[in-house]
Design a protein around this motif. Sequence first.
Motif, PDB file in Angstrom:
ATOM      1  N   ILE A 240      36.272  25.918 101.408  1.00 19.25           N
ATOM      2  CA  ILE A 240      35.435  25.419 102.501  1.00 19.25           C
ATOM      3  C   ILE A 240      34.055  26.070 102.458  1.00 19.25           C
ATOM      4  N   LEU A 241      34.007  27.387 102.213  1.00 13.46           N
ATOM      5  CA  LEU A 241      32.714  28.069 102.108  1.00 13.46           C
ATOM      6  C   LEU A 241      31.907  27.520 100.939  1.00 13.46           C
ATOM      7  N   ALA A 242      32.574  27.264  99.802  1.00 10.67           N
ATOM      8  CA  ALA A 242      31.870  26.708  98.645  1.00 10.67           C
ATOM      9  C   ALA A 242      31.357  25.304  98.941  1.00 10.67           C
ATOM     10  N   LEU A 243      32.153  24.491  99.652  1.00  9.50           N
ATOM     11  CA  LEU A 243      31.724  23.135 100.009  1.00  9.50           C
ATOM     12  C   LEU A 243      30.504  23.168 100.922  1.00  9.50           C
ATOM     13  N   LEU A 244      30.511  24.066 101.905  1.00  9.75           N
ATOM     14  CA  LEU A 244      29.362  24.170 102.805  1.00  9.75           C
ATOM     15  C   LEU A 244      28.115  24.600 102.039  1.00  9.75           C
ATOM     16  N   PHE A 245      28.273  25.545 101.141  1.00  7.63           N
ATOM     17  CA  PHE A 245      27.141  26.032 100.350  1.00  7.63           C
ATOM     18  C   PHE A 245      26.588  24.932  99.450  1.00  7.63           C
ATOM     19  N   VAL A 246      27.473  24.278  98.694  1.00  9.54           N
ATOM     20  CA  VAL A 246      27.041  23.234  97.769  1.00  9.54           C
ATOM     21  C   VAL A 246      26.509  22.023  98.538  1.00  9.54           C
ATOM     22  N   GLY A 247      27.141  21.698  99.694  1.00 10.88           N
ATOM     23  CA  GLY A 247      26.675  20.565 100.484  1.00 10.88           C
ATOM     24  C   GLY A 247      25.263  20.765 101.001  1.00 10.88           C
ATOM     25  N   ASN A 248      24.947  21.972 101.441  1.00  7.57           N
ATOM     26  CA  ASN A 248      23.579  22.257 101.889  1.00  7.57           C
ATOM     27  C   ASN A 248      22.594  22.178 100.734  1.00  7.57           C
ATOM     28  N   LEU A 249      23.021  22.614  99.551  1.00 11.66           N
ATOM     29  CA  LEU A 249      22.148  22.498  98.389  1.00 11.66           C
ATOM     30  C   LEU A 249      21.879  21.043  98.036  1.00 11.66           C
ATOM     31  N   GLU A 250      22.902  20.194  98.138  1.00 12.59           N
ATOM     32  CA  GLU A 250      22.739  18.779  97.813  1.00 12.59           C
ATOM     33  C   GLU A 250      21.692  18.119  98.701  1.00 12.59           C
ATOM     34  N   ARG A 251      21.632  18.534  99.957  1.00 10.01           N
ATOM     35  CA  ARG A 251      20.685  17.923 100.897  1.00 10.01           C
ATOM     36  C   ARG A 251      19.314  18.583 100.857  1.00 10.01           C
ATOM     37  N   SER A 252      19.132  19.531  99.980  1.00 15.10           N
ATOM     38  CA  SER A 252      17.861  20.240  99.884  1.00 15.10           C
ATOM     39  C   SER A 252      17.049  19.726  98.697  1.00 15.10           C
ATOM     40  N   ARG A 253      15.896  20.338  98.493  1.00 21.36           N
ATOM     41  CA  ARG A 253      15.055  19.974  97.357  1.00 21.36           C
ATOM     42  C   ARG A 253      15.771  20.246  96.037  1.00 21.36           C
ATOM     43  N   VAL A 254      16.602  21.273  96.013  1.00 24.50           N
ATOM     44  CA  VAL A 254      17.345  21.594  94.794  1.00 24.50           C
ATOM     45  C   VAL A 254      18.292  20.460  94.425  1.00 24.50           C
ATOM     46  N   GLY A 255      19.051  19.969  95.404  1.00 25.91           N
ATOM     47  CA  GLY A 255      19.986  18.883  95.142  1.00 25.91           C
ATOM     48  C   GLY A 255      19.293  17.609  94.695  1.00 25.91           C
ATOM     49  N   ARG A 256      18.161  17.287  95.328  1.00 31.66           N
ATOM     50  CA  ARG A 256      17.432  16.078  94.928  1.00 31.66           C
ATOM     51  C   ARG A 256      16.871  16.221  93.516  1.00 31.66           C
ATOM     52  N   SER A 257      16.479  17.434  93.155  1.00 31.03           N
ATOM     53  CA  SER A 257      15.990  17.668  91.792  1.00 31.03           C
ATOM     54  C   SER A 257      17.124  17.520  90.785  1.00 31.03           C
ATOM     55  N   TRP A 258      18.309  18.008  91.128  1.00 31.84           N
ATOM     56  CA  TRP A 258      19.456  17.840  90.236  1.00 31.84           C
ATOM     57  C   TRP A 258      19.749  16.365  89.985  1.00 31.84           C
ATOM     58  N   ILE A 259      19.716  15.572  91.061  1.00 31.84           N
ATOM     59  CA  ILE A 259      20.003  14.139  90.910  1.00 31.84           C
ATOM     60  C   ILE A 259      18.956  13.476  90.023  1.00 31.84           C
TER      61      ILE A 259
END
Length: 412
Positions: A240-259
């Motif tokens: 759950i902690l990993a999901l929250l961490f990765v989920g916040n990254l996905e919605r950030s500039r980092v996640g959009r850059s990964w996509i």
Amino acid sequence: MSAAEKAVPAGDTGPDTRPGGRERRGLGDRVRGWWAGLSRPAQWAVGIPAIVIIALLPVVKPPFITTTAVDFGAMMAQFSMIALIAIGLNVVVGQAGLLDLGYVGFYAVGAYVVAMLTSPSSPIWGSEDHGFFSSSWAWVACVPLAIVLTGFTGVILGTPTLRLRGDYLAIVTLGFGEIVRLLADNLTDVTGGAAGLSNIAFPELLKSTTHPEGVFSNGNNRGTFNYGVWWFWLGMVLVILALLFVGNLERSRVGRSWIAIREDEDVAEIMGVPTFKFKLWAFVIGAGIGGLSGALYAGQVQYVDPKGFTVINSMLFLCAVVLGGQGNKLGVIVGAFIVVYLPARVQGIQVGGQSLGDFKYLFFGIALVALMVFRPQGLFPARQKLLTYGRQVYSAVKRPAAAGGTLGSREA
């Protein structure tokens, strides 16, 4: 193109435009659409009871899903560990689009960090007294060290190799996984070699006369609340902690850059995305989560040797990501459950004098071939939005489009 058609995001099949036709979508798409339509508080209201129900499964042991040849609690503990690996590998493969075939190397580094610091047979100490690392909190103290050191390993691997792409990067990472295993096998003075390291520390919590070493000890192997149940609960918390961490990254500039990098790295570079930096971030974050899973494995099994970190295990981790759906962090958890549960479920079934569980690599190979033919996006494909507030924008656009479609049908 009509307004309703423009409102359908990429990856959505949209409604059936034939006369009298209905929207034709799979079960996974309908569930995902229902979930995406819920507000954030409503998602938590649904998610928390679902998490509680899942947590109680190894205690209740429903007869229609309980394994017979393998303890159900131990199987669920292994599932939580593989789910962590799938989340970390999904960051690298699913989010950033980097084909990593040697992810088991990060898993091994995390396990060996805990083993070398806490095992009485560790050659680097020369004695059984490890000071603080012999205390009841040794495993807890080693977990952040495993995450940091494994992340640093990701930097060492990623800095010279992330200029490569595709098959070349896959071969390099495959070699990295084998290098880690061979080093663990041959550096006898550091890792214990082929003999491995035993009596690794674990969380010595909730000690009692019944459980003198705590509930996480392998000695707690009987009853409803055995050590497998406790390790599963601990693994769920970490997932759950990993999901929250990765989920916040996905919605950030980092996640959009990964996509953007995953879809087309050249275009992302032209548009000003520092691709190397964000690919390195993906490697480091994925490595850190892999190290966390390795620490969980070392404490749960309390024994580490090189044979547990072969390339075939790395393929199995990748299989979980591909089956569940690359880029969908909840989908890869389903994939991890399939990879762990199905072999355990058929373990007691004998065919020709051999257990069906021994053929798991054959079955998963056939399943992957079928999946690539009929559903290459996986069981639960990701629907990525490059917008920070994609949920709100999509809902705002969808309502007028739906209203316009209803009005048009009445006029017709």
